[in-house]
Each structure stands twice: as C-alpha cells, then as structure tokens.
Motif scaffolding. Structure first.
Motif, PDB file in Angstrom:
ATOM      1  N   ARG A 126       0.804  -1.037   0.176  1.00 56.20           N
ATOM      2  CA  ARG A 126      -0.220   0.041  -0.040  1.00 56.20           C
ATOM      3  C   ARG A 126       0.861   1.247   0.062  1.00 56.20           C
ATOM      4  O   ARG A 126       1.941   1.124   0.533  1.00 56.20           O
ATOM      5  N   TYR A 127       0.119   2.183  -0.462  1.00 56.38           N
ATOM      6  CA  TYR A 127       1.043   3.681  -0.768  1.00 56.38           C
ATOM      7  C   TYR A 127       1.592   4.439   0.598  1.00 56.38           C
ATOM      8  O   TYR A 127       2.443   5.102   0.483  1.00 56.38           O
ATOM      9  N   ASP A 128       0.992   4.106   1.756  1.00 54.86           N
ATOM     10  CA  ASP A 128       1.304   4.675   2.784  1.00 54.86           C
ATOM     11  C   ASP A 128       2.059   3.991   3.849  1.00 54.86           C
ATOM     12  O   ASP A 128       1.864   4.267   4.924  1.00 54.86           O
ATOM     13  N   GLU A 129       2.611   2.829   3.525  1.00 53.10           N
ATOM     14  CA  GLU A 129       3.718   2.208   4.204  1.00 53.10           C
ATOM     15  C   GLU A 129       4.988   2.341   3.721  1.00 53.10           C
ATOM     16  O   GLU A 129       5.294   2.494   2.538  1.00 53.10           O
ATOM     17  N   GLU A 130       5.996   2.015   4.795  1.00 55.39           N
ATOM     18  CA  GLU A 130       7.197   2.225   4.184  1.00 55.39           C
ATOM     19  C   GLU A 130       7.847   0.943   3.402  1.00 55.39           C
ATOM     20  O   GLU A 130       7.159  -0.251   3.735  1.00 55.39           O
ATOM     21  N   PRO A 131       8.507   1.125   2.448  1.00 56.47           N
ATOM     22  CA  PRO A 131       8.909  -0.146   1.713  1.00 56.47           C
ATOM     23  C   PRO A 131       9.619  -1.259   2.394  1.00 56.47           C
ATOM     24  O   PRO A 131       9.389  -2.294   2.334  1.00 56.47           O
ATOM     25  N   ARG A 132      10.172  -0.841   3.517  1.00 57.39           N
ATOM     26  CA  ARG A 132      10.814  -1.771   4.476  1.00 57.39           C
ATOM     27  C   ARG A 132       9.823  -2.768   5.101  1.00 57.39           C
ATOM     28  O   ARG A 132      10.157  -3.894   5.501  1.00 57.39           O
ATOM     29  N   LYS A 133       8.430  -2.333   5.295  1.00 57.46           N
ATOM     30  CA  LYS A 133       7.324  -3.399   5.767  1.00 57.46           C
ATOM     31  C   LYS A 133       7.286  -4.509   4.656  1.00 57.46           C
ATOM     32  O   LYS A 133       6.863  -5.627   4.917  1.00 57.46           O
ATOM     33  N   TYR A 134       7.309  -3.855   3.478  1.00 55.92           N
ATOM     34  CA  TYR A 134       7.133  -5.087   2.296  1.00 55.92           C
ATOM     35  C   TYR A 134       8.128  -5.983   2.262  1.00 55.92           C
ATOM     36  O   TYR A 134       7.986  -7.127   2.357  1.00 55.92           O
ATOM     37  N   ALA A 184       6.946   6.833  -5.712  1.00 54.51           N
ATOM     38  CA  ALA A 184       6.228   8.168  -6.096  1.00 54.51           C
ATOM     39  C   ALA A 184       4.790   7.867  -6.732  1.00 54.51           C
ATOM     40  O   ALA A 184       3.810   8.644  -6.549  1.00 54.51           O
ATOM     41  N   LYS A 185       4.818   6.820  -7.688  1.00 52.49           N
ATOM     42  CA  LYS A 185       3.591   6.670  -8.437  1.00 52.49           C
ATOM     43  C   LYS A 185       2.463   6.326  -7.311  1.00 52.49           C
ATOM     44  O   LYS A 185       1.086   6.668  -7.526  1.00 52.49           O
ATOM     45  N   ARG A 186       2.955   5.349  -6.600  1.00 49.20           N
ATOM     46  CA  ARG A 186       1.876   4.715  -5.599  1.00 49.20           C
ATOM     47  C   ARG A 186       1.376   5.541  -4.709  1.00 49.20           C
ATOM     48  O   ARG A 186       0.440   5.620  -4.390  1.00 49.20           O
ATOM     49  N   ARG A 187       2.086   6.630  -4.165  1.00 50.68           N
ATOM     50  CA  ARG A 187       1.594   7.514  -3.430  1.00 50.68           C
ATOM     51  C   ARG A 187       0.656   8.507  -4.288  1.00 50.68           C
ATOM     52  O   ARG A 187      -0.315   8.800  -3.644  1.00 50.68           O
ATOM     53  N   ALA A 188       1.040   8.678  -5.234  1.00 52.09           N
ATOM     54  CA  ALA A 188       0.194   9.811  -6.013  1.00 52.09           C
ATOM     55  C   ALA A 188      -1.204   9.120  -6.531  1.00 52.09           C
ATOM     56  O   ALA A 188      -2.252   9.857  -6.275  1.00 52.09           O
ATOM     57  N   ASP A 189      -1.201   7.893  -6.636  1.00 46.47           N
ATOM     58  CA  ASP A 189      -2.454   7.348  -7.076  1.00 46.47           C
ATOM     59  C   ASP A 189      -3.125   6.584  -5.785  1.00 46.47           C
ATOM     60  O   ASP A 189      -4.175   5.969  -5.801  1.00 46.47           O
ATOM     61  N   ARG A 190      -2.437   6.749  -4.682  1.00 44.05           N
ATOM     62  CA  ARG A 190      -2.815   6.245  -3.355  1.00 44.05           C
ATOM     63  C   ARG A 190      -3.362   4.656  -3.332  1.00 44.05           C
ATOM     64  O   ARG A 190      -4.372   4.122  -3.254  1.00 44.05           O
ATOM     65  N   THR A 191      -2.282   4.141  -4.256  1.00 44.51           N
ATOM     66  CA  THR A 191      -2.597   2.649  -4.362  1.00 44.51           C
ATOM     67  C   THR A 191      -2.551   1.791  -3.266  1.00 44.51           C
ATOM     68  O   THR A 191      -1.552   1.693  -2.382  1.00 44.51           O
ATOM     69  N   VAL A 192      -3.650   0.820  -3.312  1.00 48.24           N
ATOM     70  CA  VAL A 192      -3.606  -0.228  -2.273  1.00 48.24           C
ATOM     71  C   VAL A 192      -3.770  -1.607  -3.062  1.00 48.24           C
ATOM     72  O   VAL A 192      -4.777  -1.560  -3.768  1.00 48.24           O
ATOM     73  N   ALA A 193      -3.008  -2.548  -3.002  1.00 49.92           N
ATOM     74  CA  ALA A 193      -2.994  -3.680  -3.529  1.00 49.92           C
ATOM     75  C   ALA A 193      -3.072  -4.842  -2.523  1.00 49.92           C
ATOM     76  O   ALA A 193      -2.322  -5.002  -1.563  1.00 49.92           O
ATOM     77  N   THR A 194      -3.884  -6.018  -2.718  1.00 45.32           N
ATOM     78  CA  THR A 194      -4.272  -7.094  -1.899  1.00 45.32           C
ATOM     79  C   THR A 194      -3.969  -8.437  -2.836  1.00 45.32           C
ATOM     80  O   THR A 194      -4.766  -8.410  -3.694  1.00 45.32           O
ATOM     81  N   ALA A 223      -5.857  -7.434  -6.236  1.00 41.76           N
ATOM     82  CA  ALA A 223      -7.172  -6.561  -6.293  1.00 41.76           C
ATOM     83  C   ALA A 223      -6.475  -5.199  -6.039  1.00 41.76           C
ATOM     84  O   ALA A 223      -5.726  -5.202  -4.974  1.00 41.76           O
ATOM     85  N   VAL A 224      -6.491  -4.330  -6.953  1.00 48.34           N
ATOM     86  CA  VAL A 224      -6.027  -3.038  -6.827  1.00 48.34           C
ATOM     87  C   VAL A 224      -6.783  -1.899  -6.816  1.00 48.34           C
ATOM     88  O   VAL A 224      -7.769  -1.855  -7.781  1.00 48.34           O
ATOM     89  N   THR A 225      -6.847  -1.084  -5.824  1.00 49.73           N
ATOM     90  CA  THR A 225      -7.274   0.291  -5.794  1.00 49.73           C
ATOM     91  C   THR A 225      -6.132   1.345  -6.217  1.00 49.73           C
ATOM     92  O   THR A 225      -5.564   1.599  -5.229  1.00 49.73           O
ATOM     93  N   ALA A 226      -6.409   2.030  -7.180  1.00 52.78           N
ATOM     94  CA  ALA A 226      -5.492   3.093  -7.528  1.00 52.78           C
ATOM     95  C   ALA A 226      -6.143   4.258  -8.332  1.00 52.78           C
ATOM     96  O   ALA A 226      -6.815   4.163  -9.288  1.00 52.78           O
ATOM     97  N   GLY A 227      -5.813   5.410  -8.124  1.00 52.17           N
ATOM     98  CA  GLY A 227      -6.505   6.483  -8.818  1.00 52.17           C
ATOM     99  C   GLY A 227      -8.015   6.606  -8.888  1.00 52.17           C
ATOM    100  O   GLY A 227      -8.507   7.023  -9.622  1.00 52.17           O
ATOM    101  N   GLY A 228      -8.443   6.181  -7.743  1.00 58.65           N
ATOM    102  CA  GLY A 228      -9.815   6.007  -7.459  1.00 58.65           C
ATOM    103  C   GLY A 228     -10.556   4.850  -8.402  1.00 58.65           C
ATOM    104  O   GLY A 228     -11.982   4.775  -8.412  1.00 58.65           O
TER     105      GLY A 228
END
Length: 211
Positions: free
Chosen positions: A99-107, A134-144, A169-174
């Motif tokens: 997800r866009y709002d977590e630090e890469p180290r969590k992944y 940057a793109k994930r944060r701009a699109d507020r991407t959440v992938a499960t 399942a991805v939510t990005a850019g609405g």
C-alpha cells in the motif's frame, strides 16, 4: 592311579577352590560385558536418525495400491512438502500485497521469512524504486494479493516447483481492478528452512533443481 584318603581330600579341596574361582570370575566379568562389550547391540537413542532419510528409503516389498506411501520415493518428507507448498502460496500473496502509505521496509519484512537472501534483496530494491514509490503515493495505491496452489510442476533433489495462481485486487487513482496470474515458484532448502529461490510467469518455464 590309586590315592589314599589324605590325597583324595587334597584333590577334592583343590577342585572346590578352582570351581569357586571360576564362579567369582563369571560373576564379576558378566556385567562388564553386558555394558561395555564391542558386540553389544546399539541403543535406540544411538541409532535414531537425526532427520528425514536422504536418499529416500525406497520400497522393497510388493507395492500395495491401497497403502502406498509415495513420500518414500521422494527427496522431501510429507512435512517438508506441506511446508514448501505453504511457503509458495504465502509468497505469491505477499508479493502482490502493498500500500502507498507504508514504508518499503514493511514489504521487505513480510517477504523476509519466505525468500532466500538473494531473492529478498532483489525484490526489496525493486519495490523501493523511487519512481514506483512516488507513483503509488500519487495514485494512493492499495494492492491485496491472494493465492491458489494449482499443482506441482517439478521435483528435484533440493527443490520443488509449484504452479500458483495469484489474484491481485488493486485500488489506484479511484479505480478498482483485479488480475489473475499464474506463477512458477521454486522452493528450495535454505539452511534449516524452505524458502522461495525464484519465480516467474508459469508460461515462461523454469529450471528446477539448484543442487
């Protein structure tokens, strides 16, 4: 030879002494042999195997289709096979989850117990790419991600390749999207663990055994 009474008494006394000495020797020596002799059978603790037999023990008796243990012919035990399958399934799901709002180290931390050190490093570097972050944060991407085990493609002395279908399942850019993709996932023995060594799209093929 004729012996008088005195001589017979002396001989009898000598025989009694000799038999007594033999009895004492047998009484003392027998325990020593029972506990320390080279011909003793080893104890169960001394002969118990340290782990799964390798190579597999094979089957010498006639095969009974009603009671056939295929794992006796494979280089992985039942427990190892199940663990490898679980690792492959969990890996595909974790690989597709972020997800866009977590630090890469969590992944990286989620993948750490599932992958070899080399693969973990490659995935962590790719996921932490500045452009992607940057793109994930701009699109507020959440992938499960979720994963389904499909079948075993190949078995080597030190590896198993599973075909695993991942659903992301991805939510990005609405917008919401979903994609299915089948992967060939190679799980190997890595020290005392089973970990993912490599993976790629299933239709690309994949070499199996790593030795």
């Amino acid at each position: 030879m004729n012996l008088d009474d005195r001589q017979r008494k002396i001989v009898f006394a000598g025989l009694v002494a000799a038999l007594a000495a033999v009895g004492v020797y047998l009484t003392v020596a027998a325990p020593e042999r029972a506990t320390g002799g080279p011909d003793d059978a080893p104890t169960a603790a001394a002969t118990a195997p340290a782990g799964p037999a390798s190579p597999p023990p094979g089957i010498r008796t006639a095969v009974n289709p009603e009671d056939f243990d295929v794992y006796r012919l494979l280089p992985f035990s039942r427990a190892e096979f199940a663990t490898a399958a679980e690792v492959a399934q969990r890996f595909v799901a974790a690989y597709a989850t972020y997800r866009y709002d977590e630090e890469p180290r969590k992944y990286d931390e989620r993948l750490a117990p599932l992958t070899t050190e080399q693969l973990r490093g490659e995935l962590a570097r790719a996921h932490a790419s500045a452009g992607l972050v940057a793109k994930r944060r701009a699109d507020r991407t959440v992938a499960t991600g979720t994963a389904s085990l499909d079948r075993v493609r190949d078995i080597g002395d030190n590896s198993i390749i599973f075909l695993v279908t991942g659903t992301q399942a991805v939510t990005a850019g609405g917008k919401e999207t979903s994609e299915n993709k089948q992967w060939a996932v190679t799980v190997v023995r890595d020290g005392g663990s089973l970990r993912v060594y490599a993976f790629e799209p299933a239709d690309a093929g994949q070499a199996g055994d790593t030795g």
